[in-house]
Motif scaffolding. Structure first.
Motif, mmCIF file in Angstrom:
data_model
loop_
_atom_site.group_PDB
_atom_site.id
_atom_site.type_symbol
_atom_site.label_atom_id
_atom_site.label_comp_id
_atom_site.label_asym_id
_atom_site.label_seq_id
_atom_site.Cartn_x
_atom_site.Cartn_y
_atom_site.Cartn_z
ATOM 1 N N GLY A 59 31.593 101.669 46.309
ATOM 2 C CA GLY A 59 32.741 102.581 46.188
ATOM 3 C C GLY A 59 33.830 102.018 45.278
ATOM 4 O O GLY A 59 34.376 102.736 44.420
ATOM 5 N N THR A 60 34.141 100.733 45.458
ATOM 6 C CA THR A 60 35.233 100.159 44.653
ATOM 7 C C THR A 60 34.823 100.042 43.183
ATOM 8 O O THR A 60 35.640 100.295 42.296
ATOM 9 C CB THR A 60 35.636 98.770 45.191
ATOM 10 N N TRP A 61 33.586 99.678 42.938
ATOM 11 C CA TRP A 61 33.153 99.499 41.546
ATOM 12 C C TRP A 61 33.056 100.832 40.805
ATOM 13 O O TRP A 61 33.403 100.927 39.622
ATOM 14 C CB TRP A 61 31.836 98.732 41.497
ATOM 15 N N VAL A 62 32.563 101.867 41.479
ATOM 16 C CA VAL A 62 32.521 103.193 40.843
ATOM 17 C C VAL A 62 33.951 103.667 40.565
ATOM 18 O O VAL A 62 34.266 104.160 39.464
ATOM 19 C CB VAL A 62 31.773 104.210 41.736
ATOM 20 N N SER A 63 34.838 103.478 41.541
ATOM 21 C CA SER A 63 36.237 103.901 41.363
ATOM 22 C C SER A 63 36.891 103.125 40.227
ATOM 23 O O SER A 63 37.647 103.688 39.417
ATOM 24 C CB SER A 63 37.025 103.690 42.657
ATOM 25 N N ALA A 125 32.302 89.241 38.241
ATOM 26 C CA ALA A 125 33.118 88.016 38.319
ATOM 27 C C ALA A 125 33.585 87.640 36.903
ATOM 28 O O ALA A 125 34.758 87.274 36.691
ATOM 29 C CB ALA A 125 32.304 86.890 38.944
ATOM 30 N N GLY A 126 32.677 87.762 35.923
ATOM 31 C CA GLY A 126 33.049 87.484 34.524
ATOM 32 C C GLY A 126 34.120 88.446 34.050
ATOM 33 O O GLY A 126 35.050 88.061 33.320
ATOM 34 N N SER A 127 34.022 89.691 34.489
ATOM 35 C CA SER A 127 35.023 90.690 34.107
ATOM 36 C C SER A 127 36.404 90.305 34.642
ATOM 37 O O SER A 127 37.411 90.409 33.933
ATOM 38 C CB SER A 127 34.602 92.063 34.651
ATOM 39 N N LEU A 128 36.424 89.830 35.885
ATOM 40 C CA LEU A 128 37.714 89.426 36.482
ATOM 41 C C LEU A 128 38.324 88.265 35.697
ATOM 42 O O LEU A 128 39.536 88.244 35.439
ATOM 43 C CB LEU A 128 37.506 89.005 37.944
ATOM 44 N N ILE A 129 37.464 87.302 35.335
ATOM 45 C CA ILE A 129 37.958 86.136 34.576
ATOM 46 C C ILE A 129 38.507 86.596 33.225
ATOM 47 O O ILE A 129 39.607 86.210 32.802
ATOM 48 C CB ILE A 129 36.827 85.100 34.394
ATOM 49 N N ALA A 130 37.748 87.465 32.553
ATOM 50 C CA ALA A 130 38.183 87.956 31.235
ATOM 51 C C ALA A 130 39.507 88.713 31.351
ATOM 52 O O ALA A 130 40.424 88.528 30.551
ATOM 53 C CB ALA A 130 37.098 88.856 30.638
ATOM 54 N N THR A 137 39.331 94.149 26.873
ATOM 55 C CA THR A 137 38.158 94.875 26.358
ATOM 56 C C THR A 137 36.868 94.227 26.850
ATOM 57 O O THR A 137 35.958 94.909 27.335
ATOM 58 C CB THR A 137 38.173 94.887 24.808
ATOM 59 N N LEU A 138 36.820 92.900 26.744
ATOM 60 C CA LEU A 138 35.626 92.198 27.246
ATOM 61 C C LEU A 138 35.470 92.445 28.753
ATOM 62 O O LEU A 138 34.360 92.676 29.253
ATOM 63 C CB LEU A 138 35.752 90.688 26.970
ATOM 64 N N GLY A 139 36.585 92.417 29.470
ATOM 65 C CA GLY A 139 36.545 92.663 30.918
ATOM 66 C C GLY A 139 35.937 94.013 31.237
ATOM 67 O O GLY A 139 35.129 94.141 32.164
ATOM 68 N N TYR A 144 31.534 97.508 33.113
ATOM 69 C CA TYR A 144 30.635 98.668 32.952
ATOM 70 C C TYR A 144 29.171 98.218 32.947
ATOM 71 O O TYR A 144 28.303 98.914 33.473
ATOM 72 C CB TYR A 144 30.974 99.436 31.670
ATOM 73 N N ALA A 145 28.907 97.047 32.368
ATOM 74 C CA ALA A 145 27.528 96.516 32.433
ATOM 75 C C ALA A 145 27.163 96.231 33.891
ATOM 76 O O ALA A 145 26.039 96.513 34.338
ATOM 77 C CB ALA A 145 27.420 95.243 31.594
ATOM 78 N N GLY A 146 28.124 95.688 34.637
ATOM 79 C CA GLY A 146 27.885 95.419 36.067
ATOM 80 C C GLY A 146 27.618 96.705 36.828
ATOM 81 O O GLY A 146 26.747 96.751 37.711
#
Ligand code: FES
Length: 293
Positions: A59-63, A125-130, A137-139, A144-146
């Protein structure tokens, strides 16, 4: 070839079993305390815990994916991604506990499901770090890949549930084949005291095994196929588990309270189907409860 047929092919491939089995042993050893296993299976809830917990990361990731599409809302997306990453940890542990006590084909697809989920978690996790380093943009690319990875993995999880019956109650499936009429299980005096006995109930086209347990004048009758993976409960034993007298499955040790059929020890998370019983002229009569009629 349909997606479902492709997944079934994967479930038939034994190539990676020599990796999967040691991984399973590691999970079994790590989750050794029975209380921890029961917690993760959802035995205390009477329902598998994994599908409940996965609602939060999904739910959180789709949102977050939706909010990321609206620039002023991107800080909120980052919060949701963080919440999803945190919630994915207990969801993964519950999934690992279930996976470790499933059949071979489910374990093979489950291994693919797990690798994809871990990959999705790594991408988030990589997105959060970015994002934390100001590389928005990288985040967003990583998240979206995740999302794509997690969504594909969810499709595999759905196949495991709906096509491979992982987490489904096998006892409920067996119960559906049983007649809704009263079934004569024979004389009360023929039942042994304090241990399960095999009796059969009439089904639509097959006889359905039942497990009958006599304690004095009282008889508890269950569908004979264990709710976990259809183990023969009539070959099990009666044991005290906690405060309850339980019927224990001979395959993986799940224990069901004789009084209610509720699971008291896993890996079963679903209750065991229990029949209504009456004694008539010294004979034991049993019938499916109303929800199946
Ligand atoms: S079949 Fe697994 S505990 Fe009964």
């Amino acid at each position: 070839m349909s997606l479902m047929a492709f997944l079934d092919r994967v479930a038939d491939v034994a190539t990676f079993d020599k990796v999967i089995e040691p991984a399973r042993q590691v999970v079994l050893a790590a989750l050794k305390p029975q209380a921890l296993k029961d917690l993760l299976h959802g035995t205390w809830l009477g329902h598998p815990l994994h599908p409940v917990l996965v609602q939060v990361p999904v739910g959180t990731w789709v949102s977050a994916g939706l909010l990321d599409a609206i620039p002023p809302l991107r800080p909120a997306a980052t919060v949701l991604i963080g919440a999803g990453v945190a919630a994915a940890v207990p969801a993964s542990l519950a999934g690992a506990a279930d996976w470790s006590e499933q059949e071979t084909g489910v374990r093979r697809l489950g291994a693919v499901h797990a690798v994809m989920n871990i990959s999705a978690l790594g991408l988030y996790a990589g997105s959060l770090i970015a994002r934390g380093r100001g590389r928005g943009t990288l985040g967003r690319v990583l998240s979206y890949a995740g999302l794509g990875m997690a969504g594909s993995s969810a499709a595999i999880g759905g196949h495991m549930s709906y096509a491979q019956s992982s987490g489904a109650s096998h006892a409920a499936t067996a119960a559906r084949a049983l007649t809704s009429d009263w079934i004569d299980l024979g004389p009360l005096d023929d039942l042994p005291e304090g241990r399960p006995a095999l009796r059969t109930g009439e089904g639509d086209s097959v006889e359905v095994p039942l497990a009958a347990v006599r304690r004095g004048e009282r008889v508890d009758v269950f569908v004979g196929a264990c709710s976990h993976l259809s183990g023969p409960l009539y070959e099990g034993a009666v044991e005290k588990v906690g405060a309850d007298e339980c019927l224990v499955c001979p395959w993986h040790g799940s224990a069901f309270a004789l009084d209610s059929g509720e699971p008291r020890r896993g890996p079963a998370a679903n209750p065991q189907e229990k029949l209504e019983v009456r004694i008539e002229a010294g004979r034991v009569m049993a019938r499916l409860p109303g929800r199946h009629r």
